[in-house]
Design a protein around this motif. Structure first.
Motif, short mmCIF file in Angstrom:
data_model
loop_
_atom_site.label_atom_id
_atom_site.label_comp_id
_atom_site.label_asym_id
_atom_site.label_seq_id
_atom_site.Cartn_x
_atom_site.Cartn_y
_atom_site.Cartn_z
N ASP A 189 0.84 -1.20 0.00
CA ASP A 189 0.00 0.00 0.00
C ASP A 189 0.88 1.25 0.00
N ASN A 190 1.94 1.24 0.81
CA ASN A 190 2.86 2.38 0.85
C ASN A 190 3.61 2.53 -0.47
N LYS A 192 2.60 1.68 -3.49
CA LYS A 192 1.70 2.22 -4.52
C LYS A 192 1.50 3.72 -4.36
N ALA A 193 1.48 4.18 -3.10
CA ALA A 193 1.29 5.61 -2.84
C ALA A 193 2.62 6.35 -2.75
N LYS A 194 3.74 5.63 -2.96
CA LYS A 194 5.09 6.22 -2.87
C LYS A 194 5.35 6.82 -1.49
N ARG A 195 4.75 6.20 -0.44
CA ARG A 195 4.96 6.68 0.92
C ARG A 195 6.19 5.99 1.53
#
Length: 236
Positions: A189-190, A192-195
Motif C-alpha cells: 500500500d505504501n 503504490k502511494a510512494k509513501r
C-alpha cells in the motif's frame, strides 16, 4: 524335486552357517515423507503491545502453511519429538517508510528472532504420535516473534527436519516463505502511494524480489503474488 532342493539348502546352511540370510541390521526407518507443500494463508492468534500503555489487543494475523504428509509403514506407533527449522536465508524486503509504534507479537508455530539470519535453527518441541500403518498431515506457520507496525516483511528460506523418537528424521524440502503477510500488504500500500523515504529504491527492490522468486525452489503462493503486485506497482 522341491523336497530335494529344500533339503539341500538346509544342509548348506548347516555346513556353512555364514551363508544363511541374516535379518537387516539397519532396516529403513518406518516413517517416510509422502508429500509436502507450502500453501494458502491461515489465521494465527497475535497480541499487539502498544507504547502508549494501552492493554494488549487481540487480533488475527495471517500466515502461510508449510505442511507434510507422513506415512508410518511400521507395526508400532512413532513419536515425532521435535522439529528443527533451519534458515538458509532471511531477506528483508522493501523500503523504509519511517513509521512504527505498536509491537505485534504473533503466535506462529515457529517464531524467529528479529535478527535471525542464515544458519539459525529454531527448534519446536512436538509430542505428535503417528499410529502404525497410517498416513497423516502435519503443518507449520512461520514468522517473526515480534514486529512493529510499519516494519518491513521478510522472506524466510528454510528446511524443516522432523525428528522421531527412534533417532530417524524426515526432511521437508526447502521453501521460501513471505511473512508477516499483514506487514507485506501494508508495504505494498505504501509502495503504490510512494509513501517511502526513498521512492527510487522501490523498482530496485521489486527486481530483487522477482529474482528471489525466480531462484526459489518452492516459493509460497503469497510470495509469488506479492512479487507480481510489487512489480506492477513500480512499473514506469
Amino acid at each position: 524335486m522341491v523336497a530335494l532342493v529344500g533339503g539341500t539348502a538346509t544342509a548348506i546352511f548347516l555346513l556353512w552357517p555364514d551363508a544363511q540370510p541374516k535379518p537387516d541390521e539397519n532396516p529403513p526407518p518406518p516413517v517416510a515423507l509422502v508429500d509436502s507443500d507450502v500453501d494458502r494463508e491461515q489465521n494465527v492468534k497475535a497480541d499487539v503491545y502498544s507504547d502508549t500503555g494501552i492493554p494488549p489487543e487481540k487480533l488475527l494475523e495471517r500466515a502461510s502453511v508449510v505442511s507434510a504428509v507422513l506415512r508410518n509403514s511400521g507395526d508400532n506407533p512413532v513419536l515425532v519429538t521435535h522439529a528443527d527449522v533451519r534458515l538458509s536465508a532471511a531477506v528483508t524486503v522493501g523500503c523504509d517508510s519511517g513509521s512504527g509504534l505498536a509491537t505485534i507479537q504473533a503466535q506462529y508455530d515457529v517464531k524467529f528472532p528479529v535478527a535471525a539470519a542464515a544458519g539459525y535453527v529454531a527448534t519446536r518441541k512436538m509430542k505428535y504420535t503417528l499410529p502404525p500403518h497410517s498416513q497423516e498431515r502435519v503443518a507449520f506457520t512461520v514468522g517473526p516473534e515480534k514486529h512493529f507496525a510499519g516494519s518491513l516483511p521478510k522472506v524466510y528460506t528454510f528446511t524443516i527436519d522432523l525428528h522421531m523418537d527412534d533417532g530417524s528424521k524426515v526432511t521437508i524440502p526447502e521453501v521460501s516463505y513471505l511473512s508477516p503477510l499483514k506487514v507485506a500488504q501494508g508495504f505494498l500500500d505504501n509502495a503504490k502511494a510512494k509513501r517511502v523515504r526513498s521512492p527510487a529504491c522501490l523498482p530496485q527492490q521489486a527486481r530483487a524480489v522477482s529474482r528471489l522468486v525466480e531462484g526459489a525452489a518452492r516459493p509460497s503462493p503469497e510470495l509469488r503474488e506479492f512479487s507480481e503486485e510489487f512489480t506492477r506497482a513500480t512499473a514506469p
